[in-house]
Design an enzyme around this catalytic site. Sequence first.
Site, short mmCIF file in Angstrom:
data_model
loop_
_atom_site.label_atom_id
_atom_site.label_comp_id
_atom_site.label_asym_id
_atom_site.label_seq_id
_atom_site.Cartn_x
_atom_site.Cartn_y
_atom_site.Cartn_z
N ASP A 94 0.42 -1.24 0.35
CA ASP A 94 -0.27 0.32 0.22
C ASP A 94 0.61 1.04 -0.55
O ASP A 94 2.47 1.12 0.41
CB ASP A 94 -0.81 -0.06 1.41
CG ASP A 94 -1.59 1.13 1.99
OD1 ASP A 94 -2.86 1.52 0.86
OD2 ASP A 94 -1.45 1.68 2.45
N ASP A 129 0.06 5.31 0.89
CA ASP A 129 -0.38 6.10 2.12
C ASP A 129 -1.02 5.51 2.96
O ASP A 129 -1.65 5.00 3.62
CB ASP A 129 -1.57 7.33 1.13
CG ASP A 129 -1.70 7.84 0.35
OD1 ASP A 129 -1.90 7.60 -1.60
OD2 ASP A 129 -0.81 8.56 -0.07
N GLU A 185 -0.70 11.24 4.79
CA GLU A 185 -2.86 11.94 4.53
C GLU A 185 -2.49 13.46 5.47
O GLU A 185 -2.56 14.23 4.80
CB GLU A 185 -3.55 11.11 5.33
CG GLU A 185 -3.65 9.66 4.67
CD GLU A 185 -3.76 10.03 2.99
OE1 GLU A 185 -4.53 8.95 2.47
OE2 GLU A 185 -4.75 10.96 2.95
N GLY A 238 -10.26 7.46 -2.32
CA GLY A 238 -10.05 7.77 -3.69
C GLY A 238 -10.06 9.31 -3.20
O GLY A 238 -11.14 9.25 -2.55
N GLY A 239 -9.20 10.31 -3.47
CA GLY A 239 -9.16 11.09 -3.93
C GLY A 239 -11.44 12.10 -4.04
O GLY A 239 -12.09 12.81 -3.45
N ARG A 299 -14.01 11.02 -2.31
CA ARG A 299 -13.39 11.74 -0.81
C ARG A 299 -14.82 12.84 -0.78
O ARG A 299 -15.32 13.65 0.06
CB ARG A 299 -12.20 11.78 -0.42
CG ARG A 299 -12.21 12.57 0.89
CD ARG A 299 -11.00 12.03 1.46
NE ARG A 299 -9.82 10.68 1.80
CZ ARG A 299 -9.35 10.02 0.55
NH1 ARG A 299 -7.89 10.62 0.89
NH2 ARG A 299 -8.97 8.78 1.21
N THR A 331 -2.39 0.34 -4.41
CA THR A 331 -3.07 1.35 -3.95
C THR A 331 -4.29 2.39 -4.74
O THR A 331 -4.09 2.17 -5.75
CB THR A 331 -1.86 2.64 -3.96
OG1 THR A 331 -1.96 3.97 -3.43
CG2 THR A 331 -1.45 2.99 -5.20
N ASP A 366 -2.00 -0.17 6.15
CA ASP A 366 -1.93 0.62 7.10
C ASP A 366 -3.10 0.98 8.11
O ASP A 366 -3.52 2.17 8.75
CB ASP A 366 -1.62 2.24 7.27
CG ASP A 366 -2.52 2.82 6.16
OD1 ASP A 366 -2.64 4.15 6.28
OD2 ASP A 366 -2.70 1.86 5.60
C1 XBP Z 1 -5.16 6.42 0.67
C2 XBP Z 1 -6.76 7.01 -0.36
C3 XBP Z 1 -6.63 7.43 -1.09
C4 XBP Z 1 -5.11 9.73 -0.40
C5 XBP Z 1 -5.40 9.83 -1.63
O1 XBP Z 1 -4.59 5.41 -0.70
O2 XBP Z 1 -7.63 6.75 0.11
O3 XBP Z 1 -7.45 8.60 -2.09
O4 XBP Z 1 -6.10 9.62 0.12
O5 XBP Z 1 -5.00 10.18 -3.07
P1 XBP Z 1 -3.56 3.62 -0.01
P2 XBP Z 1 -6.21 10.60 -4.34
O6 XBP Z 1 -3.74 4.25 1.42
O7 XBP Z 1 -5.31 2.13 -0.65
O8 XBP Z 1 -2.36 4.20 -0.39
O9 XBP Z 1 -6.46 11.94 -3.60
O10 XBP Z 1 -4.87 10.38 -5.77
O11 XBP Z 1 -7.04 9.38 -4.62
MG MG Z 2 -3.46 3.21 2.83
#
Ligand code: XBP
Ligand code: MG
Length: 260
Positions: free
Chosen positions: A10, A12, A19, A53-54, A57, A123, A184
Amino acid sequence: MAELEALLFDVDGTLADTERDGHRVAFNSAFAEAGLDWNWTPELYGRLLEVTGGKERIRHFLSTELPDFRFPGDADTEIANLHERKTHYFTQMLAEGAIPLRPGVERLLREARNMGLRLAVATTTTPANVEALLTHTIGPEAMDWFEVIAAGDVVPNKKPAPDIYVYAMEHLNLAPEACLAFEDSENGVHAVRDAGLRSLIITTNGYTEDHNFNGATVVLDQLGEPGSPCRVLAGDVVPNGGYIDVDIVRLIHAVAWGAE
Ligand code: XBP
Ligand code: MG
């Protein structure tokens, strides 16, 4: 015997703590640039992270916090434009070196490569963010370390759906028995579990430390470094030197698949 062949990471919260001081700040910059008075505080953002997903979100934020808001134009187009600018600001922050990899990540990646393990990314984030993170922390060569970079909209359903992990394993041409995942969050646990993976290492962070990690093989506060031990928060596997190396990863995989 489930022979470990690949590590699936993963991004983020796992490769880097992106974040609170990264994505959140980039969203707020895009909102301000668009003349929107939306301010995602660390507390609000922690709640919005429930949706991955941004773009998703932003929609979740509007439906839960601003149900009467209407864009002047087509909502999907406006959200996509906002998200594109947010990605610009986020990748700019990464280019300025604002966000380092978490402890032990580069060390483990290098060791895993040297020991012949295959690497993949799975991710929800946008592919451009993965490239910016890897190239501005390790270097451009890091993009070749990963056989598969499964990211963002490449699958129809984002985590907690298993799609991104299924996609990564399909492109590796490997079964779950040959793969171990690093995550995470609770959304990550669900995605990993529903993709059939059994060996899962969790490294918690400020937003996810109180999540339910049932189903993970071990839960740690970080991967650790020699001289800077990790804390084992759940699971029976205790890293010898206090940090996660390939030997302990192989043991965790064997334990998860029921073999000593
Ligand atoms: C984390 C997410 C992503 C990021 C923002 O992804 O949910 O949406 O918060 O990135 P992961 P974007 O933990 O699976 O890496 O705005 O590009 O979605
Ligand atoms: Mg993550």
